[in-house]
Design a protein around this motif. Structure first.
Motif, short mmCIF file in Angstrom:
data_model
loop_
_atom_site.label_atom_id
_atom_site.label_comp_id
_atom_site.label_asym_id
_atom_site.label_seq_id
_atom_site.Cartn_x
_atom_site.Cartn_y
_atom_site.Cartn_z
N THR A 240 -6.98 3.87 3.13
CA THR A 240 -7.31 2.91 4.20
C THR A 240 -7.74 1.57 3.62
O THR A 240 -7.36 0.51 4.13
N THR B 209 -5.67 -1.86 4.22
CA THR B 209 -6.35 -2.98 4.90
C THR B 209 -6.27 -4.24 4.04
O THR B 209 -6.04 -5.34 4.57
N CYS B 210 -6.46 -4.07 2.74
CA CYS B 210 -6.38 -5.21 1.81
C CYS B 210 -5.03 -5.90 1.94
O CYS B 210 -4.94 -7.13 2.04
N GLU C 171 -2.89 -5.70 4.44
CA GLU C 171 -2.75 -6.27 5.79
C GLU C 171 -3.45 -7.64 5.87
O GLU C 171 -2.91 -8.60 6.40
N GLU C 172 -4.65 -7.69 5.29
CA GLU C 172 -5.42 -8.94 5.35
C GLU C 172 -4.80 -10.07 4.52
O GLU C 172 -5.08 -11.23 4.78
#
Ligand code: ADP
Ligand code: MG
Length: 218
Positions: free
Chosen positions: A17, A21-22, A24-25
């Motif tokens: 996760t 997330t990294c 995606e950001e």
């Protein structure tokens, strides 16, 4: 009593996760960098790969670390078009080949990373100094190997890794690309950070933070 199995499953989940997330950001940053010296798809390539890994995270967390790395690597290889899919795939699958069955100590992790980096070099027919992800991976791997013999303080170890990753990334700015799409630009590739070096640097920092701040991953 500590349940090793559930610790391992939680750690794999945290890593999946956190890394997804990294990416995606930072997808826009990665694509922006790739638009300067490539074809503006590194953000979307990485996102596709990490979303595919996220989608199978329940399955991955049931596996041991080696099997999970292998399956994640196969996923990158199969789902990501572009050079980065097979290269990240080689890194993860290479690491899986050297993963011990039970817990992983630092020296064993060094060997895993070395094997993964070697497989990236073989797959990419590339090495340091060519303005790629290897300009981050190689110095990080060398630093960790040196520190595994000398340093016992985890915080210092992580600080050194992050420092090498950032230094390696920054060094790509002044390099001329000699591998991958960016090499088509010749001298015009000079003056820009390499997108793959950026993605691996961001991922390394994320993984360091997860390991540093979660007891499930110690
Ligand atoms: P593509 O170049 O096919 O569009 P991506 O944009 O997703 O794929 O990934 C580009 C990144 O892949 C580059 O920034 C570089 O870090 C890495 N790369 C490309 N070719 C090689 C290679 N031969 N060896 C190592 N890394 C490479
Ligand atoms: Mg690209």
């Amino acid at each position: 009593m500590i349940n090793i199995h559930s610790m391992k499953a939680q750690c794999i989940n945290l890593l999946i996760t956190g890394t997804a997330t990294c990416i995606e950001e930072h997808r826009e940053l990665l694509t922006e960098l790739d638009s300067k010296i490539g074809d503006a798809d590194h953000g979307i390539n990485m996102l596709r790969g990490f979303q595919a890994i996220l989608a199978i995270s329940p399955e991955l967390s049931e596996l041991n670390f080696g099997e999970a790395l292998k399956k994640a690597g196969m996923t990158m290889l199969m789902k990501v078009g572009g050079a980065s899919g097979p290269l990240y795939g080689s890194l993860l699958i290479g690491m899986s080949k050297a993963t011990p069955q039970e817990e992983i100590n630092l020296k064993e992790f060094v060997v895993m990373l070395e094997k993964g980096v070697d497989d990236v070099k073989k797959r990419g027919k590339s090495d340091v100094g060519e303005k790629t992800m290897l300009d981050v991976l190689v110095p990080v791997s060398l630093q960790l190997k040196e520190d595994a013999n000398n340093i016992t303080d985890k915080e210092q170890l992580i600080k050194n890794i992050i420092q090498q990753a950032e230094k390696g990334l920054e060094a790509t700015r002044l390099m001329q690309a000699t591998k991958g799409r960016a090499s088509f630009l010749g001298e015009r590739s000079i003056g820009h950070l390499d997108p793959g070096a950026m993605s691996i640097c961001l991922l390394i920092k994320t993984i360091c933070n997860i390991i540093n701040s979660n007891k499930e991953c110690t």
